[in-house]
Design a protein around this motif. Structure first.
Motif, short mmCIF file in Angstrom:
data_model
loop_
_atom_site.label_atom_id
_atom_site.label_comp_id
_atom_site.label_asym_id
_atom_site.label_seq_id
_atom_site.Cartn_x
_atom_site.Cartn_y
_atom_site.Cartn_z
N TRP C 9 0.83 -1.21 0.00
CA TRP C 9 0.00 0.00 0.00
C TRP C 9 0.86 1.26 0.00
N SER C 42 0.31 -8.89 -7.97
CA SER C 42 -0.49 -8.87 -9.19
C SER C 42 -1.89 -9.44 -8.97
N PHE C 43 -2.11 -10.05 -7.83
CA PHE C 43 -3.41 -10.64 -7.55
C PHE C 43 -4.47 -9.58 -7.27
N TYR C 44 -4.08 -8.59 -6.50
CA TYR C 44 -5.08 -7.64 -5.97
C TYR C 44 -5.54 -6.63 -7.00
N SER C 45 -6.84 -6.31 -6.92
CA SER C 45 -7.38 -5.40 -7.94
C SER C 45 -7.03 -3.94 -7.66
N LEU C 46 -6.60 -3.62 -6.45
CA LEU C 46 -6.31 -2.21 -6.15
C LEU C 46 -4.84 -1.86 -6.35
N PHE C 47 -4.06 -2.85 -6.72
CA PHE C 47 -2.65 -2.57 -7.02
C PHE C 47 -2.43 -2.72 -8.52
#
Lengths: 561, 370, 132
Positions: C9, C42-47
């Motif tokens: 984050w 790379s999994f998370y949609s907010l990154f």
């Protein structure tokens, strides 16, 4: 023992055993794609579903309970398995599956879904392995294996339908910390990661009338090649292998066991020298190229601990293009050295800039056990009915010490046999059973003259890492450390017939120890060819010439942040 | 609403003076079950976690990503203190010293309020270390084992169970994972202010006054929706994306059993009202897209199956779908529901199974277009 | 307790995406392979692991938003901007979002991380100006 019922049959099971394990143990086949017990991979493909007390469950993750009723095949299960398989099939480009891979038996029927084939770049960057994500079913065995090796070059990336297994940032695998050990290729069910094939280049050399093409065979492949022709694991096929290679058109069929004897001879001297001259200790072996690349990435600061000896096939190649070339009056530029190896990392090693003498690559091409079998099959040779024949002379004579190089602990045992002789004990022991075995980390202490030589033997890169951490922290009070990147040593190499079953590895190792026992010459320094090469060419161990042809250097591959 | 009550840590104070076993008994008698959708008896989880050995962790699941659901957001907005208090009570019961609030990334505007509540707790008590971790975004992160992987810095894939989190959870330590609302109920139970039949309903869609409504289970759908003032003629009610879709029936009595009998699931008390002016096919297709976007990709049925459902939905919209496609739709829906690895995968076609049952005309109309 | 999510984050907020060199030092810091860090990130949609376009316009397409006109809003953006969904032409990426948990304020539009609630067709032009 608790009991459960599978397909109407009462079976006993052990506490904690899964449905799939118990079924397979009892000869009841449940189709499965991702499950790999050793790696702990399970629950992903969902092909192994069964009905347990009326509920659909994955048999690989569901533990049996007392009195459980299992049905492994009915209309509903067949329906779900078909949809499951068809979904996978509709995504992968089956025409790119090149060999007899595990998945092929599942891909016969007509599919339900329109093809939506993956079209991702094929990664050809590495001289050792090729990644073709277009035939990957995301079972994740390769990721688990790479992590078990503590390399972590590849992993899942992104998510959902975009999930792929790639190096970070989709880097080319050759630009990662990949050790090229090829263990991933042993467990991939589709060939999405496989060895970089060099058959065509070798065939080109064989068809070139001007070339003198030599093949040398690694110690371990004679104990495994037979498996690819249906022979039981542990069958020694040395004689048939030599005949087959001749039929393939190689001008000379030589034995890397001789290279191993050279390595032992040189390395034992190096060790003795270090021990007696306050050299850097512990000294680690250097014959495993995956270990070397791993060391260069993660422990370059410890490179002075690594023996500078080239690996056996590289030593052999160096001698073939110098001593042998002169002996036979062949211009080294006409000589092509092909190595038949249990290993994918040897392909990487062969193209290292450090392994060139007088302008010639020590080794030109490396073929894995699997490629050798493929060439034999392609040529239509009936391997099992071949007559046996012997290696060519003079580079086909070797000792039992060379033979056992293929199993973990083998290099150590060979070195010990010669070290005792160097130390001046004329009647040295032959067998050192204390260094044999399959445990990942083994220690031994051997008394030679007035010295206690402390030894550590590791196989599997995860174990290598444990020991190298100790070395880095100065907590490793050994004189000698043998490192093999692959579990079991070369008999479990990344280029071997696909299996990582420890029992098969044991049988292969046993075959090598049996071969050693049968040989008259069992010590490297008693190999007459080794003595002749030194007398006529290298002068003496660790000489300037020996350094030029038989030793190498390493590079620092650590990330520079 | 009972959830807005300012308990002022009195529930925690009382709990600290009580024996954990007594507390578990109290919670057992309250009948509280998990409000994250799975309805697992809360006392049982607490008791299992309590009897596990070693250092323990409490995780508050605030990764509320179910479409149409915003009651956890509401609670954390209105009364973060009661959530923190609930966390402290749960920690006391299972003897945990570390707790983690795992907050949905899209809710990061709640961060300040939650941090203030934690500070308040630290000033007065502070025996438990409460961390606030913001998720990186993903529906699957609300799955209890996926949270654990996420917190450990791994891919948030669900884990195979057993072992269950209460035995081996975060970093293999016994871990209690509970939803925001569940934990917020604990102070009320201890203070004797808990009404077991009250629920928070997230109501949205074609209503004039969407929002969180408190109502008793057993209320009729019509009575409840009247409070939110429906717009036009309600046609369908979606129970989130994973709870299925039912025909709007004002006389439908809202109880879990009733809904389950109809093939739906009243997991988080989510009600999205769709009126007869909406294109249900588009709504459905986008639910399918939701599950494609949110599949973690680990198991075949959810990863490969859901995109095929989107494909067929698109064909229906284009008018190119055949009856074979419709039958394939149903086969896929059953296959995914029965063979997926985790609860979210298994629930990802509930909407389709119920839609095929209650809105056949949506699919058959498209077919005749062909 | 150490949480990689907190580091991710921090990087995302500082750079607007996760630059390679930052992930490399994160791998070093946590003693993990880069491929593993990339796998997680790379999994998370907010990154975002790629260098992102200058502006993001996201329209929530959850059932509540659709019932409140989200698809009309989405198409209006497509037309006004002259871009199609998820394509990377130009400075603006237009995309469908999954449920944002603000269904009581549907339809929801997110522009460069800022939420716009109860959006009406007539607001579109003004919203686009945020990206100019």
């Amino acid at each position: 023992m608790p009991k459960a019922i599978i397909d109407g049959r009462e079976i006993e099971f052990e506490e904690g055993e899964t449905i799939l394990e118990a079924a397979l143990r009892n000869g009841i086949n449940i189709p499965h794609l991702c499950f790999n017990k050793r790696l702990g991979v399970k629950g992903r493909c969902r092909q192994c579903i069964v009905e347990a007390d009326g509920r659909i469950v994955a048999s690989c993750t569901t533990r049996l309970r007392e009195g459980m009723h299992i049905i492994t095949d009915n209309e509903k299960i067949r329906e779900y398995r078909k949809i499951n398989l068809d979904l996978l099939k509709s995504r992968i480009n089956t025409s790119q599956i090149l060999e007899d891979e595990e998945i092929l038996e599942y891909l016969e029927e007509e599919g339900l879904f329109e093809e939506k084939l993956l079209s991702l770049p094929i990664d050809n960057s590495s001289p050792a392995i090729v990644r073709n994500p277009n035939i990957c079913i995301l079972c994740g065995r390769c990721v688990a294996m790479c992590n078990e090796q503590t390399v972590g070059a590849i992993n899942y990336a992104y998510r959902s339908i975009n999930t792929v297994i790639i190096p970070a940032f989709m880097d080319e695998i050759n630009n990662t910390v990949c050790s090229t050990c090829g263990q991933c290729t042993l467990v991939c069910p589709t060939g999405a990661i496989r060895e970089k094939e060099d058959i065509d280049r070798v065939m080109e050399a064989l068809n070139d009338k001007d070339k003198h093409v030599i093949i040398q065979t690694a110690p371990s492949i004679r104990a495994s090649l037979g498996e690819l022709f249906g022979l039981p694991p542990g069958t020694l096929v040395t004689g048939k292998m030599v005949t087959a290679l001749r039929l393939l058109g190689f001008d000379m069929v030589f034995d890397t066991d001789l290279g191993a004897d050279l390595t032992t001879f040189e390395e034992a001297h190096e060790l003795w020298h270090r021990i007696n001259n306050n050299g850097v200790l512990p000294m680690t072996t250097s014959c495993c190229p995956a270990w070397i690349k791993f060391m260069e990435h993660f422990y370059p600061d410890l490179a002075p601990h690594v023996s500078t000896c080239k690996s056996p096939h590289e030593m052999f190649g160096a001698i073939a293009k110098s001593y042998y070339a002169r002996l036979r009056g062949i211009d080294p530029s006409r000589i092509v050295v092909v190595s038949a190896m249990p290993c994918t990392a040897k392909k990487f090693e062969a193209q290292r800039q450090e392994l060139i003498n007088d302008g010639y690559r020590n080794v030109d091409y490396v073929l894995t056990t699997r490629e050798i079998a493929r060439m034999i099959k392609k040529k239509g040779i009936d391997f099992n009915s071949l007559e046996e024949s012997e290696f060519d002379k003079p580079l086909g004579i070797s000792s039992g010490a060379g033979a056992i190089y293929g199993a973990t602990g083998g290099v150590t045992e060979s070195v010990l046999r010669t070290l005792v002789w160097i130390a001046g004990e004329e009647l040295g022991k032959i067998e050192y059973r204390e260094v044999r075995g399959m445990e990942g980390v083994r220690e031994a202490e051997i008394r030679i003259k007035d010295k206690n030589i402390k030894i550590c033997i590791v196989h599997g890169l995860g174990n290598a890492r444990k020991i190298m951490e100790k070395v880095r922290n100065k907590q490793a009070e050994y004189h000698f450390i043998e490192v093999m990147a692959c579990p079991g040593g070369c008999i479990g190499g990344g280029g071997q017939p696909k299996s990582n079953d420890i029992n098969i590895l044991r049988k292969r190792a046993m075959a090598l120890y049996t071969q050693d026992k049968k040989l008259k010459i069992r010590k490297a320094h008693e190999n007459p060819i080794v003595r002749r090469i030194y007398d006529e060419f290298l002068e003496k161990p660790l000489s300037e010439k020996a350094h030029k042809y038989l030793h190498t250097s390493y590079i620092d591959r650590a990330p520079k942040i | 609403m009972q959830i807005e009550r300012h308990t002022g840590f009195n529930g925690l104070r009382k709990a600290l003076s009580m024996n954990p076993d007594e507390l578990i008994e109290l919670i057992r008698n309250s009948g509280l079950t998990g409000r994250g959708g799975a309805h697992f008896p809360t006392w049982k989880k607490l008791s299992l976690a309590r009897s596990s050995q070693g250092e323990k962790i409490v995780v508050c699941d605030a990764e509320e990503s179910e479409p149409g659901t915003f009651k956890d957001r509401f609670i954390l907005e209105k009364n973060p203190l009661i959530v923190v208090e609930g966390i402290a009570i749960a920690s006391h019961i299972i003897e945990a010293r570390q707790a983690i609030i795992y907050l949905r990334g899209e809710y990061s505007f709640l961060e300040e309020g939650i941090r203030k509540a934690i500070e308040e707790y630290n000033k007065l008590f502070g025996d438990i270390n409460i961390h606030l971790i913001i998720s990186g975004g993903g529906y699957i992160c609300g799955e209890e084992t996926a949270i654990l992987n996420s917190l450990e810095g791994k891919r948030p894939n669900p884990r195979n169970k057993p072992p269950f989190p209460v035995e081996k959870g975060y970093m293999d330590k016994p871990t209690l994972v509970n939803n925001v609302e569940t934990l917020a109920m604990l102070p009320l139970i201890i203070l004797g202010d808990y009404d077991p039949d009250l629920r928070l309903f997230s109501i949205s869609g074609n209503v004039e006054k969407p929002g969180v409504y408190e109502a008793r289970l057993g209320i009729t759908l019509g009575e409840l929706i009247a409070r939110a003032k429906p717009i036009g003629n309600p046609r369908a009610v979606l129970l989130g994306a994973s709870g299925g879709v039912l025909r709007y029936d004002p006389n439908l009595v809202l109880t879990m059993d009733n809904i389950e009998r109809l093939g739906g699931m009243l997991g988080m008390n989510t009600l999205i009202i769709i009126n007869d002016e909406q294109d249900l096919l588009q709504v459905f297709k986008h639910i399918a897209e939701f599950f494609v976007h949110e599949s973690c990709g680990l198991c075949t049925p959810c990863r490969e199956g859901n995109p095929r459902i989107v494909d067929i939905m698109e064909k229906i919209i284009d008018g190119t779908a055949t009856s074979r496609d419709i039958s394939l739709l149903e086969r896929l829906a059953k296959y995914i529901a029965d063979t997926s690895m985790c609860g979210l995968g298994k629930a990802s076609t509930k909407w389709l199974l119920t839609a095929l049952k209650y809105f056949p005309e949506v699919f058959s109309n498209a077919k005749s277009n062909n | 307790m150490k949480f990689i999510l907190e580091d991710l984050w921090q990087i995302e907020k500082r750079f607007g995406y996760l630059p390679r060199r930052e992930l490399e030092s994160l791998a070093e810091k946590h003693g993990k392979p880069l491929a593993e860090i990339f796998s997680v990130a790379s999994f998370y949609s907010l990154f975002s692991v790629d260098n992102p376009p200058k502006h993001f316009i996201g329209v929530c397409t959850c059932p509540s938003c659709i019932a409140n006109g989200a698809l009309e809003i989405l198409h209006a953006f497509e037309e006004e901007l002259g871009v199609s969904i998820n394509s990377d032409e130009g400075d603006i990426r237009l995309l469908k979002l999954q449920c944002q948990g603000r269904c009581d304020k549907a339809p929801v539009v997110v522009i460069d991380g800022v939420y716009y609630e109860k959006v009406r067709l007539e607001n579109i032009e003004k919203l686009i100006e945020k990206c100019r």
